[in-house]
Design an enzyme around this catalytic site. Structure first.
Site, short mmCIF file in Angstrom:
data_model
loop_
_atom_site.label_atom_id
_atom_site.label_comp_id
_atom_site.label_asym_id
_atom_site.label_seq_id
_atom_site.Cartn_x
_atom_site.Cartn_y
_atom_site.Cartn_z
N GLY A 278 0.82 -1.21 0.00
CA GLY A 278 0.00 0.00 0.00
C GLY A 278 0.84 1.26 0.00
O GLY A 278 2.02 1.22 -0.40
N HIS B 34 2.34 4.85 -4.89
CA HIS B 34 2.82 6.04 -5.59
C HIS B 34 3.01 5.68 -7.06
O HIS B 34 2.67 4.55 -7.48
CB HIS B 34 4.11 6.56 -4.95
CG HIS B 34 5.14 5.49 -4.74
ND1 HIS B 34 5.75 4.83 -5.78
CD2 HIS B 34 5.64 4.94 -3.60
CE1 HIS B 34 6.60 3.95 -5.31
NE2 HIS B 34 6.55 3.98 -3.98
N HIS C 271 4.53 2.31 -8.00
CA HIS C 271 3.58 1.19 -8.02
C HIS C 271 2.70 1.28 -9.26
O HIS C 271 2.40 0.27 -9.89
CB HIS C 271 2.68 1.23 -6.77
CG HIS C 271 3.40 1.05 -5.48
ND1 HIS C 271 3.57 2.06 -4.58
CD2 HIS C 271 3.99 -0.05 -4.93
CE1 HIS C 271 4.22 1.61 -3.52
NE2 HIS C 271 4.50 0.34 -3.71
N GLY D 165 9.44 -4.14 -8.36
CA GLY D 165 10.29 -3.02 -8.76
C GLY D 165 11.77 -3.31 -8.55
O GLY D 165 12.15 -4.01 -7.60
N VAL E 222 11.29 4.11 -10.67
CA VAL E 222 10.65 5.37 -11.09
C VAL E 222 11.17 6.45 -10.15
O VAL E 222 11.21 6.27 -8.94
CB VAL E 222 9.11 5.27 -11.03
CG1 VAL E 222 8.48 6.60 -11.45
CG2 VAL E 222 8.62 4.15 -11.93
N SER F 81 9.41 6.21 -3.21
CA SER F 81 9.29 5.23 -2.13
C SER F 81 8.14 5.66 -1.24
O SER F 81 7.91 6.86 -1.04
CB SER F 81 10.58 5.23 -1.30
OG SER F 81 10.37 4.63 -0.04
N SER F 82 7.43 4.68 -0.69
CA SER F 82 6.34 5.00 0.25
C SER F 82 6.90 5.75 1.45
O SER F 82 6.22 6.54 2.09
CB SER F 82 5.65 3.73 0.72
OG SER F 82 5.20 3.01 -0.40
#
Ligand code: PAF
Length: 281
Positions: free
Chosen positions: A31, A34, A37, A147, A176, A185-186
């Protein structure tokens, strides 16, 4: 897009679709989605008739309870992003649904999991393999998307699939980056404005080191990165390893491999960020 919380319901839905001959792709996530994902999900949608995205903060891969507690949870925003990307199913199970009893399985893919993150996050890859193998068993995808930012994770999952003979294809997707170079990154959501500025030095240093490497040895390139991060305000280097991208073992000269990758982990304030760059491929 259909949101599903139970394993049984997801399997029932997928069974019907598979009987119609539809291919199934899986994008495992924790979850806090971004654009990194989104790129995995869009590729999965383009290559499969059905796309399942799992959204599950997996407790068994966190070696630091504080990190687990602080991990961002943004299910409503995630749902919107996935709808826009064209995903078919959002699978968002509870911890009890995935682990009705503790998972005591032990995975070992040495020497891939005994270096870098394997040293600094003991047990992390065991937890990753627990959840990813469970997801493969539940969804039985034809393809699964990961990723390249988590370079070591991708190598270990490829090895797990090979050794455990999961009948599926692993698709690795490029990192990315923000327009200024910071890898998405989250965890970036936890950076203050100042930390966000400081964090930029990580990707800048990696890009600079690629030019530097063209005329310098492995050891000199390693020192170049280590010194640049040591001098950067607000950053603390955990490790920078220059490895053979196939085996993840340190290289001592560029001729050691046809695939040379630099993997870095840096604390920016309290936030632990990872990134990597290819010198040779
Ligand atoms: O890369 C991640 O987000 C996680 O490690 C994964 C693969 C979804 C397993 O929880």
């Amino acid at each position: 897009m259909i949101t599903v919380h139970s394993i049984k319901e997801l399997q029932l839905q997928l069974e019907g679709l598979r009987k119609e001959g539809k291919s199934v792709g899986l994008v495992p996530t924790m979850g806090a989605l971004h654009q990194g994902h989104a790129s995995l999900v869009k590729r999965c949608v383009a290559e499969n008739e059905v796309t399942v995205v799992s959204d599950f903060v997996n407790p068994t891969q966190f070696n630091d309870p504080n990190d687990l507690l602080k991990y961002p949870r943004t299910l409503d925003a995630d749902r919107e992003l996935l709808e826009a990307c064209g995903a078919s199913f959002l699978f968002a199970p509870s911890v009890e649904e995935i682990y009705p009893e503790p998972d005591t399985r032990q995975f070992s893919f040495a020497p891939l999991d005994t270096v870098m993150e394997g040293i600094y996050r003991p047990g992390h890859f065991n937890g990753v393999c627990q959840i990813v193998s469970k997801l493969f068993d539940i969804v039985k995808p034809d393809r699964a998307y990961f990723g390249e930012k988590d370079f070591q994770q991708l190598a270990i999952i490829r090895e797990m699939v090979k050794q455990m003979k999961f009948p599926l294809e692993i698709v690795g997707c490029p990192i990315v980056r923000e327009a200024d170079g910071l890898a998405l990154s989250s965890r970036n959501a936890r950076l203050s404005e100042e930390e966000r500025k400081n964090a930029l030095k990580i990707s800048q240093t990696l890009f600079e080191s690629r030019n530097f490497a063209a005329a310098h040895t492995v050891e000199e390139t390693k020192r170049f990165v280590e010194e640049a991060i040591a001098q950067a305000p607000g950053l603390r280097l955990e490790y920078f390893s220059l490895v053979n991208g196939w085996t993840l073992q340190d290289i001592s000269q560029w001729e050691d491999t046809d695939y040379a990758v630099g993997c870095i982990t840096v604390f920016c304030g309290e936030v632990r960020l990872i990134d990597n760059i290819k010198y040779k491929e």
